[in-house]
Design a protein around this motif. Structure first.
Motif, PDB file in Angstrom:
ATOM      1  N   LEU A  32       0.863  -1.193   0.000  1.00 17.90           N
ATOM      2  CA  LEU A  32       0.000   0.000   0.000  1.00 17.90           C
ATOM      3  C   LEU A  32       0.893   1.235   0.000  1.00 17.90           C
ATOM      4  CD1 LEU A  32      -2.676   1.589   0.410  1.00 17.90           C
ATOM      5  CD2 LEU A  32      -2.430   1.170   2.861  1.00 17.90           C
ATOM      6  N   ASP A  33       0.828   2.000  -1.084  1.00 17.11           N
ATOM      7  CA  ASP A  33       1.705   3.166  -1.200  1.00 17.11           C
ATOM      8  C   ASP A  33       0.984   4.296  -1.921  1.00 17.11           C
ATOM      9  OD1 ASP A  33       3.921   4.961  -2.121  1.00 17.11           O
ATOM     10  OD2 ASP A  33       5.179   3.406  -1.241  1.00 17.11           O
ATOM     11  N   LYS A  34       1.171   5.497  -1.404  1.00 19.13           N
ATOM     12  CA  LYS A  34       0.511   6.669  -1.991  1.00 19.13           C
ATOM     13  C   LYS A  34       1.238   7.177  -3.239  1.00 19.13           C
ATOM     14  CE  LYS A  34      -0.879  11.338  -0.583  1.00 19.13           C
ATOM     15  NZ  LYS A  34      -0.692  12.374   0.451  1.00 19.13           N
ATOM     16  N   GLU A  82       6.906  10.141   5.667  1.00 17.86           N
ATOM     17  CA  GLU A  82       7.761  11.190   5.118  1.00 17.86           C
ATOM     18  C   GLU A  82       9.069  11.031   5.855  1.00 17.86           C
ATOM     19  OE1 GLU A  82       7.320  13.318   2.690  1.00 17.86           O
ATOM     20  OE2 GLU A  82       5.272  12.690   2.262  1.00 17.86           O
ATOM     21  N   SER A  83      10.182  11.006   5.103  1.00 13.27           N
ATOM     22  CA  SER A  83      11.416  10.539   5.741  1.00 13.27           C
ATOM     23  C   SER A  83      12.618  11.482   5.641  1.00 13.27           C
ATOM     24  CB  SER A  83      11.796   9.185   5.132  1.00 13.27           C
ATOM     25  OG  SER A  83      12.213   9.355   3.789  1.00 13.27           O
ATOM     26  N   HIS A  84      12.443  12.649   5.000  1.00 13.08           N
ATOM     27  CA  HIS A  84      13.648  13.470   4.793  1.00 13.08           C
ATOM     28  C   HIS A  84      13.696  14.658   5.764  1.00 13.08           C
ATOM     29  CE1 HIS A  84      17.226  14.746   2.886  1.00 13.08           C
ATOM     30  NE2 HIS A  84      16.710  15.801   2.292  1.00 13.08           N
ATOM     31  N   PRO A 146      11.462  18.102  13.233  1.00 11.17           N
ATOM     32  CA  PRO A 146      10.053  17.733  13.030  1.00 11.17           C
ATOM     33  C   PRO A 146       9.917  16.290  12.528  1.00 11.17           C
ATOM     34  CG  PRO A 146      10.454  19.946  12.222  1.00 11.17           C
ATOM     35  CD  PRO A 146      11.802  19.379  12.580  1.00 11.17           C
ATOM     36  N   TYR A 147      10.861  15.824  11.684  1.00  8.66           N
ATOM     37  CA  TYR A 147      10.814  14.421  11.229  1.00  8.66           C
ATOM     38  C   TYR A 147      10.905  13.470  12.420  1.00  8.66           C
ATOM     39  CZ  TYR A 147      12.689   9.885   9.799  1.00  8.66           C
ATOM     40  OH  TYR A 147      12.908   8.527   9.660  1.00  8.66           O
ATOM     41  N   SER A 148      11.977  13.615  13.226  1.00  7.61           N
ATOM     42  CA  SER A 148      12.168  12.630  14.301  1.00  7.61           C
ATOM     43  C   SER A 148      11.083  12.769  15.366  1.00  7.61           C
ATOM     44  CB  SER A 148      13.566  12.740  14.910  1.00  7.61           C
ATOM     45  OG  SER A 148      13.856  14.054  15.301  1.00  7.61           O
TER      46      SER A 148
HETATM   47  P1  NAD Z   1      11.187   6.701   1.597  1.00  7.83           P
HETATM   48  O1  NAD Z   1      10.937   8.169   1.761  1.00  7.83           O
HETATM   49  O2  NAD Z   1      12.176   6.246   0.590  1.00  7.83           O
HETATM   50  O3  NAD Z   1       9.812   5.953   1.273  1.00  7.83           O
HETATM   51  C1  NAD Z   1       8.603   6.268   1.906  1.00  7.83           C
HETATM   52  C2  NAD Z   1       7.479   5.584   1.126  1.00  7.83           C
HETATM   53  O4  NAD Z   1       6.249   5.844   1.816  1.00  7.83           O
HETATM   54  C3  NAD Z   1       7.307   6.107  -0.300  1.00  7.83           C
HETATM   55  O5  NAD Z   1       7.124   5.038  -1.194  1.00  7.83           O
HETATM   56  C4  NAD Z   1       6.053   6.965  -0.224  1.00  7.83           C
HETATM   57  O6  NAD Z   1       5.325   7.036  -1.443  1.00  7.83           O
HETATM   58  C5  NAD Z   1       5.270   6.245   0.863  1.00  7.83           C
HETATM   59  N1  NAD Z   1       4.310   7.134   1.540  1.00  7.83           N
HETATM   60  C6  NAD Z   1       4.543   8.362   2.039  1.00  7.83           C
HETATM   61  N2  NAD Z   1       3.413   8.880   2.560  1.00  7.83           N
HETATM   62  C7  NAD Z   1       2.452   7.926   2.386  1.00  7.83           C
HETATM   63  C8  NAD Z   1       1.075   7.873   2.717  1.00  7.83           C
HETATM   64  N3  NAD Z   1       0.454   8.881   3.324  1.00  7.83           N
HETATM   65  N4  NAD Z   1       0.385   6.748   2.403  1.00  7.83           N
HETATM   66  C9  NAD Z   1       0.993   5.698   1.773  1.00  7.83           C
HETATM   67  N5  NAD Z   1       2.294   5.713   1.425  1.00  7.83           N
HETATM   68  C10 NAD Z   1       3.017   6.816   1.728  1.00  7.83           C
HETATM   69  O7  NAD Z   1      11.566   6.199   3.057  1.00  7.83           O
HETATM   70  P2  NAD Z   1      12.606   5.061   3.502  1.00  7.83           P
HETATM   71  O8  NAD Z   1      13.949   5.658   3.597  1.00  7.83           O
HETATM   72  O9  NAD Z   1      12.390   3.853   2.693  1.00  7.83           O
HETATM   73  O10 NAD Z   1      12.096   4.813   4.997  1.00  7.83           O
HETATM   74  C11 NAD Z   1      11.066   3.866   5.260  1.00  7.83           C
HETATM   75  C12 NAD Z   1      10.782   3.844   6.743  1.00  7.83           C
HETATM   76  O11 NAD Z   1      11.966   3.497   7.456  1.00  7.83           O
HETATM   77  C13 NAD Z   1      10.325   5.190   7.306  1.00  7.83           C
HETATM   78  O12 NAD Z   1       9.311   4.939   8.243  1.00  7.83           O
HETATM   79  C14 NAD Z   1      11.558   5.753   7.981  1.00  7.83           C
HETATM   80  O13 NAD Z   1      11.218   6.586   9.064  1.00  7.83           O
HETATM   81  C15 NAD Z   1      12.235   4.478   8.449  1.00  7.83           C
HETATM   82  N6  NAD Z   1      13.697   4.559   8.581  1.00  7.83           N
HETATM   83  C16 NAD Z   1      14.460   5.012   7.531  1.00  7.83           C
HETATM   84  C17 NAD Z   1      15.845   5.049   7.662  1.00  7.83           C
HETATM   85  C18 NAD Z   1      16.735   5.497   6.520  1.00  7.83           C
HETATM   86  O14 NAD Z   1      17.949   5.612   6.714  1.00  7.83           O
HETATM   87  N7  NAD Z   1      16.208   5.731   5.322  1.00  7.83           N
HETATM   88  C19 NAD Z   1      16.453   4.669   8.867  1.00  7.83           C
HETATM   89  C20 NAD Z   1      15.632   4.206   9.906  1.00  7.83           C
HETATM   90  C21 NAD Z   1      14.261   4.153   9.743  1.00  7.83           C
END
Ligand code: NAD
Length: 318
Positions: A32-34, A82-84, A146-148
């Motif tokens: 499930l992805d937006k 949202e991850s950035h 705000p992210y963390s």
């Molecule tokens: P990413 O930003 O690459 O991917 C996020 C995905 O979520 C995207 O495919 C986006 O389309 C989808 N998305 C966003 N909002 C949405 C919504 N409202 N409904 C459905 N889908 C939605 O992120 P990532 O780097 O793959 O990180 C994934 C998870 O792992 C996150 O929860 C992040 O906090 C966590 N995390 C990431 C890291 C890292 O180094 N990247 C480290 C630790 C934890």
């Protein structure tokens, strides 16, 4: 296992889906992805026709969509976010919406469904910065951005559904990931692709901030391990054991691509920039999990992937 993966078109989610389908022939996955700017169907184009895989384009904040997605699954692995950090500093609103409200929607839907295992994927950033030593799972949260903060909010909420309603939730908190299919705004892919384009790489402040790096496959194997061996109501730190300053990682990327220091451009430090993240991963280690990839080899594989897959990142950078 019938698995709902949220955010499976993002960086870690797409690697996780590929790894799980390769490893378990009886694993059925709904993604499930937006498809926000960070979600890219091309990340999974090689498994599009796999009979054990299906995709729903939808928003985790939408209870109807999330309910439908959970109808026939027993397990949820929740990556969507949202991850950035830099984007959250510009405007945190969408981070609160997706990371907090979206997680709340999923948790409520899980209560109404027959979910046996709900893994909430979180980050080391929720603990905040630490000068010396490392954070263990029982340490307090002290997020800075705000992210963390939005991730910390979702962690607390997830755990409250276990405490209040007995929902079988566990949380993983991982350090900085790197590997194929990472959106080229994050440090490692940004620096690799900038250098390939003959551009300088922007290093924040003095470059002395420290992060622990983990190859994305190791993060995925840690989640798989928790799925199979974890207990609900528990938290699990997942770390790579490779702490480096931003300047050290920059030098490693420069070396791998045969570039020199003249390609570094020091830029104004990020607002509220945490100095060091570090996790104590004794808990998972005692249970029998540890990362298997050597950092140096994984980084050069990653560089090689971006060199060989220009088609994937060039359009994203434009
Ligand atoms: P990413 O930003 O690459 O991917 C996020 C995905 O979520 C995207 O495919 C986006 O389309 C989808 N998305 C966003 N909002 C949405 C919504 N409202 N409904 C459905 N889908 C939605 O992120 P990532 O780097 O793959 O990180 C994934 C998870 O792992 C996150 O929860 C992040 O906090 C966590 N995390 C990431 C890291 C890292 O180094 N990247 C480290 C630790 C934890």
């Amino acid at each position: 296992m019938k698995l709902l993966v949220t955010g499976g078109c993002g960086f870690i989610g797409s690697n996780f889906i590929r790894i799980m389908l390769e490893k378990y022939s009886d694993c059925e996955i709904i993604n499930l992805d937006k498809l926000t700017y960070a979600g890219n169907p091309a990340n999974l184009k090689d498994i599009d026709n796999n009979p054990n895989y299906s995709f729903i384009k939808g928003d985790i904040c939408d209870p109807h969509v999330s309910n439908v997605a959970m109808e026939n699954v027993d397990t949820v692995v929740h990556f969507a976010a949202e991850s950035h950090v830099d984007r959250s500093i510009e405007d945190g609103s969408v981070f609160i919406r997706t990371n907090v409200l979206g997680t709340n929607t999923l948790l409520n839907c899980a209560l109404d469904s027959d979910i046996k295992n709900f893994i909430h994927v979180s980050t080391d950033e929720v603990y905040g910065s630490i000068e010396n030593g490392s954070f263990a799972e029982e340490d307090n949260l002290n997020p800075s951005s705000p992210y963390s903060s939005s991730k910390a909010g979702s962690d607390l909420l997830a755990m409250s559904f276990h405490t209040t309603y007995g929902l079988p939730v566990s949380i993983t908190r991982c350090t900085n990931n790197f590997g194929p299919y990472q959106y080229p705004e994050k440090l490692i892919p940004l620096f690799i692709t900038n250098l390939m384009e003959g551009k300088q790489v922007p290093v924040y402040g003095t470059g002395l901030n420290v992060r622990d790096w983990i190859y994305v496959d190791d993060h995925c194997s840690g989640i798989d391990f928790v799925l199979n061996n974890g207990n609900s109501g528990e938290l699990y730190n997942i770390g790579g054991g490779s702490e480096l300053t931003n300047l050290e990682i920059t030098h490693r990327i420069l070396e791998t691509l045969g570039k020199d220091e003249s390609m570094i451009r020091y830029v104004e430090d990020r607002k509220g920039h945490d100095f060091r993240y570090s996790l104590d991963c004794t808990k998972l280690k005692k249970m029998g999990w540890k990362p298997k990839y050597d950092f140096k080899a994984a980084l050069s594989n990653t560089v090689k992937w971006y060199v060989e897959n220009r088609w994937w990142w060039e359009s994203l950078k434009q």
